[in-house]
Enzyme design. Structure first.
Site, PDB file in Angstrom:
ATOM      1  CD  GLU A 101      39.002  41.150  33.686  1.00 52.70           C
ATOM      2  OE1 GLU A 101      39.707  40.505  34.475  1.00 52.70           O
ATOM      3  OE2 GLU A 101      38.692  42.343  33.883  1.00 52.70           O
ATOM      4  CE1 TYR A 127      37.514  38.219  35.212  1.00 53.31           C
ATOM      5  CE2 TYR A 127      38.193  36.007  34.579  1.00 53.31           C
ATOM      6  CZ  TYR A 127      38.496  37.332  34.815  1.00 53.31           C
ATOM      7  OH  TYR A 127      39.789  37.779  34.655  1.00 53.31           O
TER       8      TYR A 127
END
Ligand code: GDP
Ligand code: MN
Length: 368
Positions: A182, A97
């Site tokens: 993101e 992530y």
């Protein structure tokens, strides 16, 4: 403004961030011949599509067609799927992530990274998440990248791919005026390649004039709401009978609450904002009239928006649109007396308190 995954990936790609190859379709007829296994990804502005059935895999033409016809036109948690991204299926060795977001408390970019990718970051133990506030004046430097790869336990070629990607992600964040950039998951493939398997990009709406190619129209907005948005109004259609024009989001909400309390359901939310212009009032009437309410309530607390300007706007709108349905006005604050006088000369009585105006408009619209 939230961008669709495919748009985020276009941006990533233009900044040199590796993404899987793929294409966008709106119809099953747009499908290209299959040259390997693919992922079929619903383009909707929500996360967790994987868990909600919005992502399907296909390794032959029949499966692909079935996935596409099964997704187009259906709803994923309330969002209609009208666009699909067809991508080469990548062999995932590990999911990471990474994100850069605007931290509102610090008013600076915040970079986050974790070796627990592919799941919602909120569900990851904070100890497993690297976080650092970036000073926007000095910007991103490779020491941050080195710190991150060391935190994630990466070495060698993979670590250098990671660092290169992070510096490009910061460039995306800065140059595209992002609130969020993101990648979840950021994938390490079985072949040792690092690439962005997902993209979530949110662009600061106040910078949209610099990014007009990414104009995403909110699929949940009504045509009238879109028209209002184009004219710069905060406008929401509702299903009641009373049109509302007020100034300030707080007062407009209070007006809707007060109407509801008196069993007079509002037809809309419209906030004039803090601009002192007759035209803005006239155009607001035009929008509200298109919503065809039984009666219209104007609730103004004068400040920047002056009561006499609003009063002139009301009389101008009444004449221009030949309005015969009841208009109830409450004026209070800056240039209240002048405003009241203008309305009186045009046969409209203006209340100075809100509740009597609410009661009057509910009655005018046919009662509770
Ligand atoms: P989200 O659920 O809306 O966040 O959509 P993602 O694009 O993140 O996809 C969800 C999950 O699907 C990922 O975490 C992966 O596990 C899986 N996935 C997506 N693309 C691929 C792919 O190309 N290959 C494989 N094996 N899995 C994928
Ligand atoms: Mn994801």
């Amino acid at each position: 403004m939230n961008l669709y995954e495919y748009m985020g990936k276009e941006i990533f790609s233009s900044f040199g961030i590796p993404v899987p190859s793929g294409y966008v379709i709106h119809d099953v007829a747009d499908l290209k011949p299959l040259s390997g296994s693919v992922v079929v990804k619903s383009q909707v502005l929500i996360g967790g599509r994987g868990k909600s059935g919005g992502i399907k895999f296909a390794s032959d033409e029949a499966q692909l067609k079935e996935a596409v016809t099964g997704l187009l036109g259906t709803k994923i948690r309330g969002y209609t799927v009208s666009t699909l991204l067809i991508e080469e299926k990548i062999n995932i060795a590990k999911e990471y992530y990474v994100s850069i977001s605007l931290n509102r408390t610090e008013r600076k970019p915040l970079i986050m990274a974790s070796a627990s990718g592919g799941v919602e970051i909120e569900s990851v133990d904070p100890k497993e998440i690297y976080t650092r506030i970036i000073d926007p004046l000095t910007g991103y430097s490779d020491y941050i990248g080195r710190e991150i790869v060391s935190f994630l336990g990466l070495q060698g070629e993979v670590a250098s791919q990671f660092r290169s990607l992070l510096s490009k992600l910061y460039k995306v964040f800065k140059e595209e005026d992002c609130e969020l950039a993101e990648i979840n998951p950021l994938v390490l493939t079985a072949e040792g390649k690092v690439l962005a398997a997902d993209a979530k990009v949110v662009i600061d709406s106040d910078s949209l004039y610099r990014h007009q190619k990414y104009n995403v129209t909110d699929p949940e907005k009504t045509p009238l709401e879109l028209e209002a948005q184009g004219k710069g109004y905060s406008f929401v259609e509702m299903d009641g009978l009373i049109g509302v024009i007020a100034n300030g989001a707080g007062l407009t909400m209070a007006t809707l609450d007060a109407l509801t309390l008196h069993k007079g359901n509002p037809r809309n939310f419209l906030d004039l904002g803090g601009t002192d212009s007759i035209d803005i009032v006239v155009n607001a009437f035009e929008l509200v009239l298109k919503a065809n309410p039984k009666a219209i309530l104007v609730n103004i607390f004068g400040g920047v928006t002056k009561c006499d300007t609003v009063a002139s706007g009301i009389t101008a709108a009444k004449a221009k649109f030949n309005i015969s349905r009841p208009i109830v006005v409450r004026l209070s604050g800056v240039r209240e007396e002048e405003g009241r006088e203008i309305l009186k000369n045009n046969g409209i009585q203006a209340y100075s308190e809100m509740m009597p105006a609410i009661e009057a408009v509910v009655k005018a619209a046919g009662g509770a």
